[in-house]
Structure formats: structure tokens, C-alpha cells
Design a protein around this motif. Structure first.
Motif, PDB file in Angstrom:
ATOM      1  N   ASP A   6       0.810  -1.221   0.000  1.00 11.86           N
ATOM      2  CA  ASP A   6       0.000   0.000   0.000  1.00 11.86           C
ATOM      3  C   ASP A   6       0.842   1.269   0.000  1.00 11.86           C
ATOM      4  O   ASP A   6       0.289   2.374  -0.032  1.00 11.86           O
ATOM      5  CB  ASP A   6      -0.987   0.008   1.174  1.00 11.86           C
ATOM      6  CG  ASP A   6      -0.299  -0.061   2.539  1.00 11.86           C
ATOM      7  OD1 ASP A   6       0.948   0.002   2.593  1.00 11.86           O
ATOM      8  OD2 ASP A   6      -1.014  -0.182   3.549  1.00 11.86           O
ATOM      9  N   GLU A   7       2.169   1.126   0.040  1.00 12.79           N
ATOM     10  CA  GLU A   7       3.058   2.280  -0.052  1.00 12.79           C
ATOM     11  C   GLU A   7       3.781   2.349  -1.394  1.00 12.79           C
ATOM     12  O   GLU A   7       4.654   3.194  -1.591  1.00 12.79           O
ATOM     13  CB  GLU A   7       4.085   2.269   1.086  1.00 12.79           C
ATOM     14  CG  GLU A   7       3.485   2.556   2.461  1.00 12.79           C
ATOM     15  CD  GLU A   7       4.543   2.724   3.535  1.00 12.79           C
ATOM     16  OE1 GLU A   7       5.717   2.331   3.281  1.00 12.79           O
ATOM     17  OE2 GLU A   7       4.217   3.228   4.613  1.00 12.79           O
ATOM     18  N   ALA A   8       3.411   1.465  -2.324  1.00 18.33           N
ATOM     19  CA  ALA A   8       4.089   1.426  -3.619  1.00 18.33           C
ATOM     20  C   ALA A   8       3.950   2.751  -4.360  1.00 18.33           C
ATOM     21  O   ALA A   8       4.923   3.252  -4.954  1.00 18.33           O
ATOM     22  CB  ALA A   8       3.538   0.283  -4.472  1.00 18.33           C
ATOM     23  N   GLU A   9       2.771   3.344  -4.325  1.00 11.95           N
ATOM     24  CA  GLU A   9       2.582   4.625  -5.009  1.00 11.95           C
ATOM     25  C   GLU A   9       3.366   5.731  -4.315  1.00 11.95           C
ATOM     26  O   GLU A   9       3.830   6.668  -4.969  1.00 11.95           O
ATOM     27  CB  GLU A   9       1.099   4.974  -5.084  1.00 11.95           C
ATOM     28  CG  GLU A   9       0.315   4.114  -6.054  1.00 11.95           C
ATOM     29  CD  GLU A   9       0.937   4.105  -7.449  1.00 11.95           C
ATOM     30  OE1 GLU A   9       1.300   5.199  -7.959  1.00 11.95           O
ATOM     31  OE2 GLU A   9       1.063   3.012  -8.032  1.00 11.95           O
ATOM     32  N   GLY A  10       3.528   5.642  -3.003  1.00  9.44           N
ATOM     33  CA  GLY A  10       4.351   6.613  -2.291  1.00  9.44           C
ATOM     34  C   GLY A  10       5.805   6.536  -2.709  1.00  9.44           C
ATOM     35  O   GLY A  10       6.476   7.561  -2.859  1.00  9.44           O
ATOM     36  N   VAL A  11       6.301   5.317  -2.918  1.00 14.31           N
ATOM     37  CA  VAL A  11       7.669   5.131  -3.410  1.00 14.31           C
ATOM     38  C   VAL A  11       7.795   5.701  -4.811  1.00 14.31           C
ATOM     39  O   VAL A  11       8.770   6.407  -5.132  1.00 14.31           O
ATOM     40  CB  VAL A  11       8.052   3.632  -3.395  1.00 14.31           C
ATOM     41  CG1 VAL A  11       9.373   3.405  -4.112  1.00 14.31           C
ATOM     42  CG2 VAL A  11       8.108   3.103  -1.976  1.00 14.31           C
ATOM     43  N   ARG A  12       6.808   5.432  -5.644  1.00 14.86           N
ATOM     44  CA  ARG A  12       6.837   5.949  -7.014  1.00 14.86           C
ATOM     45  C   ARG A  12       6.856   7.478  -7.023  1.00 14.86           C
ATOM     46  O   ARG A  12       7.590   8.105  -7.790  1.00 14.86           O
ATOM     47  CB  ARG A  12       5.622   5.433  -7.785  1.00 14.86           C
ATOM     48  CG  ARG A  12       5.701   5.634  -9.295  1.00 14.86           C
ATOM     49  CD  ARG A  12       4.437   5.137  -9.958  1.00 14.86           C
ATOM     50  NE  ARG A  12       4.180   3.744  -9.659  1.00 14.86           N
ATOM     51  CZ  ARG A  12       4.791   2.725 -10.259  1.00 14.86           C
ATOM     52  NH1 ARG A  12       5.693   2.975 -11.197  1.00 14.86           N
ATOM     53  NH2 ARG A  12       4.504   1.481  -9.945  1.00 14.86           N
ATOM     54  N   ALA A  13       6.062   8.089  -6.138  1.00 13.84           N
ATOM     55  CA  ALA A  13       6.025   9.550  -6.060  1.00 13.84           C
ATOM     56  C   ALA A  13       7.353  10.103  -5.555  1.00 13.84           C
ATOM     57  O   ALA A  13       7.831  11.143  -6.037  1.00 13.84           O
ATOM     58  CB  ALA A  13       4.887   9.989  -5.141  1.00 13.84           C
ATOM     59  N   ALA A  14       7.974   9.414  -4.594  1.00 18.38           N
ATOM     60  CA  ALA A  14       9.256   9.874  -4.065  1.00 18.38           C
ATOM     61  C   ALA A  14      10.334   9.827  -5.143  1.00 18.38           C
ATOM     62  O   ALA A  14      11.165  10.743  -5.248  1.00 18.38           O
ATOM     63  CB  ALA A  14       9.670   9.014  -2.871  1.00 18.38           C
ATOM     64  N   VAL A  15      10.313   8.776  -5.964  1.00 16.29           N
ATOM     65  CA  VAL A  15      11.301   8.661  -7.039  1.00 16.29           C
ATOM     66  C   VAL A  15      11.050   9.732  -8.096  1.00 16.29           C
ATOM     67  O   VAL A  15      11.992  10.341  -8.625  1.00 16.29           O
ATOM     68  CB  VAL A  15      11.257   7.252  -7.666  1.00 16.29           C
ATOM     69  CG1 VAL A  15      12.144   7.179  -8.902  1.00 16.29           C
ATOM     70  CG2 VAL A  15      11.689   6.203  -6.640  1.00 16.29           C
ATOM     71  N   ALA A  16       9.781   9.988  -8.408  1.00 14.75           N
ATOM     72  CA  ALA A  16       9.447  11.008  -9.403  1.00 14.75           C
ATOM     73  C   ALA A  16       9.898  12.389  -8.954  1.00 14.75           C
ATOM     74  O   ALA A  16      10.184  13.261  -9.785  1.00 14.75           O
ATOM     75  CB  ALA A  16       7.938  11.009  -9.672  1.00 14.75           C
ATOM     76  N   GLY A  17       9.987  12.601  -7.641  1.00 14.95           N
ATOM     77  CA  GLY A  17      10.382  13.906  -7.124  1.00 14.95           C
ATOM     78  C   GLY A  17      11.871  14.090  -6.943  1.00 14.95           C
ATOM     79  O   GLY A  17      12.308  15.163  -6.490  1.00 14.95           O
ATOM     80  N   LEU A  18      12.671  13.091  -7.294  1.00 14.12           N
ATOM     81  CA  LEU A  18      14.120  13.217  -7.150  1.00 14.12           C
ATOM     82  C   LEU A  18      14.661  14.215  -8.161  1.00 14.12           C
ATOM     83  O   LEU A  18      14.265  14.221  -9.324  1.00 14.12           O
ATOM     84  CB  LEU A  18      14.804  11.855  -7.346  1.00 14.12           C
ATOM     85  CG  LEU A  18      14.460  10.762  -6.332  1.00 14.12           C
ATOM     86  CD1 LEU A  18      15.158   9.465  -6.709  1.00 14.12           C
ATOM     87  CD2 LEU A  18      14.836  11.182  -4.917  1.00 14.12           C
ATOM     88  N   GLY A  19      15.603  15.034  -7.731  1.00 13.46           N
ATOM     89  CA  GLY A  19      16.205  16.014  -8.623  1.00 13.46           C
ATOM     90  C   GLY A  19      17.664  15.724  -8.884  1.00 13.46           C
ATOM     91  O   GLY A  19      18.337  15.042  -8.109  1.00 13.46           O
TER      92      GLY A  19
END
Length: 232
Positions: free
Chosen positions: A187-200
Motif C-alpha cells: 500500500d506504499e508502492a505509489e508513495g515510493v513511485r512519487a518519491a522517485v518522481a520527485g528526485l532532482g
């Protein structure tokens, strides 16, 4: 007709509607199978479809994936393959991985940036050197880049690591690429995906959720892992 063996689940596992898989029960466990209609190697398209169907099993419960291309001649052989993997251990793995999944994160660093970061650290240089020394120098530069890349990845991926139960370093195809597997709550998979998408500052991609292949050891006693060009 022989069978492809895809994974091990609980006997009560819920298959998705229209799944090409079926279950062969063995007490509290079941092996996920599909019919093998031709005696040939899997194609890339079939392997991709296999992985997608295997991932689709995750909402129904934990999945212990077997390597792509694992086969059995019939249902009795499929049950024997599960027994060879030690059923009590499989039940322990299923309990441990309940509600968890694997996520892959791939970072690609700029090669010029990496070379500037490690400039002057390598012991070997090509100037006035023979071929052996030149090759050795190049290999050391590559090692320095890998060490720099890993350090950078540790810092960049700290938010993702904080969400994970466990982390596995995977073999990367290039010395400027970092590939890691994270064991996270489904249930945290989308949270991981969002965190990776926000990497700069780095090119980052995220794949999953996947069955937790890199956090298992399902080799039978005294047996080699089945060969697979895809590693699954």
C-alpha cells in the motif's frame, strides 16, 4: 502437455478475473501454473506478459516467484517441485512477505559529472604506459565512478530507503547506473513511485510493484537454479 511453473502462493489465493494462470494445490500451498503448448523458449513478448500477469497476482496475497522458464511435465511433477523447495520454508516466506512487494529504482548519472568527480583519484594513467597499464587505469577509474555513484545514490535515495523494509543492490548494466530493489508495503508502492518522481539532479525511474524475487532464496537443496535469460 507440460506446464510452466510461475510461483508459489497460499491455496486460498484469489486469482484475478480472466487470468491465464491456474492453481495446483498442495495442502496449504498452491503452485501457479499455465499450460506449455510448445517445446520452445519463451519470447520477449511472452516474458513481458508473464511478468505482468505475475504482478497482477499481488492484490490477492503474497507471491513467491519462480524463474521464468521453470517447467514440469505434469501436475504431479509440479507438486514435487514445490516439495523440493521445502514447504514449511515456503509458508514462512509467505507469512513474512504478506502485504509486501518489491520496487526497482534505476538512477542514471551524467558520465561527464562522474568523471569530473573522480578526476585525479585513479592511480594509473595512460601517459607513457603500456596497454596493460592503460587497461588497469581504465578499470580503476570505472571502480572510482561506481564508488562515487553508490555514495550519490545513498544520499539521493534516502527518502525511499526510509520507506523500505529491506534494500538489495542489483547489478547495473553501466558504471554510471545504479539499480536497487526495495522491499516495501504494497500500500506504499505509489508513495515510493512519487518519491522517485520527485528526485532532482538525476534521471530516475521506478518499476513495480513486483513479487519479492530478490528477497528470497528458493533454490532446492543440491540443485542449480533453472537457467533463464531474464533472471526470473
Amino acid at each position: 502437455m507440460s506446464l510452466f511453473l510461475h510461483g508459489v502462493v497460499r491455496a486460498s489465493h484469489r486469482l484475478p478475473e480472466c487470468s491465464p494462470f491456474r492453481l495446483i494445490g498442495l495442502d496449504e500451498l498452491a503452485v501457479v501454473v499455465s499450460d506449455r503448448r510448445e517445446n520452445r523458449e519463451l519470447t520477449e513478448e511472452e516474458a513481458t506478459a508473464h511478468l505482468a500477469e505475475l504482478c497482477a497476482l499481488l492484490p490477492g496475497g503474497p507471491v513467491l516467484p519462480l524463474r521464468i522458464g521453470t517447467v514440469a511435465v505434469d501436475e504431479a511433477a509440479a507438486r514435487a517441485a514445490v516439495l523440493a523447495l521445502r514447504a514449511p520454508l515456503l509458508r514462512q516466506h509467505l507469512d513474512r512477505l504478506d502485504g509486501l512487494a518489491e520496487m526497482h529504482v534505476r538512477l542514471v548519472f551524467d558520465e561527464d559529472t562522474a568523471l569530473r568527480a573522480v578526476h585525479g583519484k585513479a592511480t594509473f594513467t595512460a601517459r607513457g604506459a603500456d596497454l596493460t597499464s592503460t587497461i588497469a587505469g581504465g578499470e580503476q577509474i570505472a571502480r572510482e565512478i561506481v564508488a562515487w555513484r553508490r555514495s550519490q545514490a545513498d544520499a539521493v535515495l534516502a527518502p525511499v530507503s526510509a520507506m523500505a523494509r529491506s534494500v538489495a543492490l542489483l547489478e547495473a548494466p553501466e558504471h554510471t547506473e545504479e539499480l536497487r530493489a526495495y522491499l516495501v508495503r504494497l500500500d506504499e508502492a505509489e508513495g515510493v513511485r512519487a518519491a522517485v518522481a520527485g528526485l532532482g539532479g538525476v534521471v530516475a525511474t521506478c518499476t513495480g510493484p513486483l513479487p519479492a524475487f530478490h528477497f528470497l532464496d528458493l533454490a532446492p537443496r543440491n540443485a542449480q537454479q533453472p537457467a533463464s535469460r531474464w533472471g526470473w
